[in-house]
Write a protein that holds these residues in place. Sequence first.
Motif, short mmCIF file in Angstrom:
data_model
loop_
_atom_site.label_atom_id
_atom_site.label_comp_id
_atom_site.label_asym_id
_atom_site.label_seq_id
_atom_site.Cartn_x
_atom_site.Cartn_y
_atom_site.Cartn_z
N UNK A 273 0.88 -1.15 -0.20
CA UNK A 273 -0.16 -0.07 0.03
C UNK A 273 0.87 1.21 0.03
N UNK A 274 1.93 1.30 0.57
CA UNK A 274 2.70 2.35 0.72
C UNK A 274 3.62 2.53 -0.57
N UNK A 275 4.17 1.49 -0.83
CA UNK A 275 5.23 1.61 -1.90
C UNK A 275 4.75 1.50 -3.38
N UNK A 276 3.74 0.92 -3.30
CA UNK A 276 2.97 0.50 -4.72
C UNK A 276 3.97 0.10 -5.97
N UNK A 277 4.59 -0.84 -5.72
CA UNK A 277 5.49 -1.51 -6.60
C UNK A 277 4.71 -1.94 -7.77
N UNK A 278 5.53 -2.22 -9.08
CA UNK A 278 5.13 -3.27 -9.71
C UNK A 278 5.46 -4.59 -9.34
N UNK A 279 4.44 -5.59 -9.33
CA UNK A 279 4.65 -6.91 -8.81
C UNK A 279 4.57 -7.83 -10.03
N UNK A 280 5.56 -8.96 -9.89
CA UNK A 280 5.62 -9.66 -11.12
C UNK A 280 5.70 -11.18 -10.13
N UNK A 281 4.77 -12.12 -10.40
CA UNK A 281 4.67 -13.39 -9.68
C UNK A 281 4.02 -14.56 -10.23
N UNK A 282 4.61 -15.60 -9.97
CA UNK A 282 4.15 -16.77 -10.60
C UNK A 282 2.95 -17.50 -9.94
N UNK A 283 1.96 -17.57 -10.49
CA UNK A 283 0.65 -18.10 -9.76
C UNK A 283 0.40 -19.57 -10.16
N UNK A 284 0.24 -20.50 -9.40
CA UNK A 284 0.01 -21.89 -9.48
C UNK A 284 -1.68 -22.06 -9.16
N UNK A 285 -2.24 -22.20 -10.66
CA UNK A 285 -3.48 -22.50 -10.62
C UNK A 285 -3.86 -23.97 -10.14
N UNK A 286 -5.11 -23.83 -9.47
CA UNK A 286 -5.69 -25.27 -8.58
C UNK A 286 -5.21 -25.53 -7.53
N UNK A 287 -4.06 -24.55 -7.01
CA UNK A 287 -3.32 -24.92 -5.67
C UNK A 287 -4.14 -24.35 -4.49
N UNK A 288 -4.59 -25.24 -3.52
CA UNK A 288 -5.45 -24.97 -2.46
C UNK A 288 -4.77 -23.84 -1.69
N UNK A 289 -3.42 -23.44 -1.52
CA UNK A 289 -2.99 -22.48 -0.92
C UNK A 289 -2.72 -21.16 -1.61
N UNK A 290 -3.05 -21.10 -3.03
CA UNK A 290 -3.12 -20.01 -3.68
C UNK A 290 -4.51 -19.58 -4.52
N UNK A 291 -4.49 -18.74 -5.14
CA UNK A 291 -5.67 -17.98 -5.28
C UNK A 291 -6.27 -18.88 -6.12
N UNK A 292 -7.80 -18.61 -6.19
CA UNK A 292 -8.51 -19.46 -6.78
C UNK A 292 -9.63 -18.75 -8.02
N UNK A 293 -9.22 -17.37 -8.04
CA UNK A 293 -10.09 -16.60 -9.11
C UNK A 293 -9.14 -15.24 -9.22
#
Length: 371
Positions: A273-293
């Motif tokens: 929120x403070x820095x507002x950087x550009x974020x590049x990340x690998x997402x693992x679809x279908x992983x219970x710990x990761x995002x679902x949508x």
Amino acid sequence: MQLETGLKHCTALIVIKHSSLLTLYIKRETLNHYQCSKLQKAKFGKNMSLGKTFYQFLWRLPWLNISHKKSIYKTLCTYGIVHDYPFEKEFFGLKYQGNLNNSIEFSIFYLGAFEKPLLFFLRDTMEHIQRAQSGTTEYSGCFCDIGANLGQHSLFMSRFANQVYAFEPFSKVSQRLLHHINLNNIHNIRLHPVGLSDRSENLTFYAPIGRNQGIGSFDSSSLKIGNLASGKLPLVKGDDYFQEMEIANLDIVKIDVEGFEKKVLFGMQDVLKIERPIIVFEVSYGNELSFGSVQQLNEALPENYQLFTFNTRKPDGRKARKRGAKAKKTGTYQLIPLIDWRASGQDNIIACPEEKQRILPMQSTGRITVP
């Protein structure tokens, strides 16, 4: 002497051609394996043994240059034969010492880099930020590498960023990064031997046992892909740790943590929120710990962030393999808006603050040199 060299060159081409034909033959035989009689299966096993012997023979040919042995080495790996082959190579102005028995370093040797399109995107983004903030007091040139692994991205970005913060808790790979920091006398990389999460704790780390040392994870589901529990490693909450270590003024944050990206992002809410950087990340679809949508992902980001991904898929969602193979060699990339959320697989996603979208490089420049 010239005649002998010419004959060896011609022989090498013939060998490579026939090795490719043998590979196709073995693949065809493999497809029919489960539909064979016992007699045919015995023949299949004999053919596989013959193939293994043949590729071992090719690998040992002293006059066949290592540059011609890429497919031979990869095929041997499919047989479970992983040869030790240390090398030293120039890596964008740095000295890199690796081994073909590591799949990431295999790419460095034969392609010049692993994930070259991502590297070039990070470089272009940092340069765009620098130009946009030139002459102001805002530019810091800080790159944060969460899940640094062997440190290829950190080493590369040390050529373009003023400061690199690399986070890697798994000592087997972080020591490789430290080795190259010392080897190249690099002073702008700070290695932090911890992982990031939404809380501070020690968790079991599941280490890879094969050539791909980039799939280590705190996610127990990685046991399904062959990882093994290797003891507990430290995790820290990003917001607390960044404040304690006085890490600030972030321009780009790269996250590659094999399914743990959701916890990392939620642990960095104040920083983002403070820095507002550009974020590049690998997402693992279908992983219970990761995002679902996409909606769940947006909930982990500050307001007014736009989502993009690399254009690596066909309209039907399958990977565009020919395009991908070319990109691995050239580093070309193109960004497109993230719209669909997949059920499985992995993609690199870019989250860009709305106010910085004008400086986001949407496609590669084709430049491969370094300062």
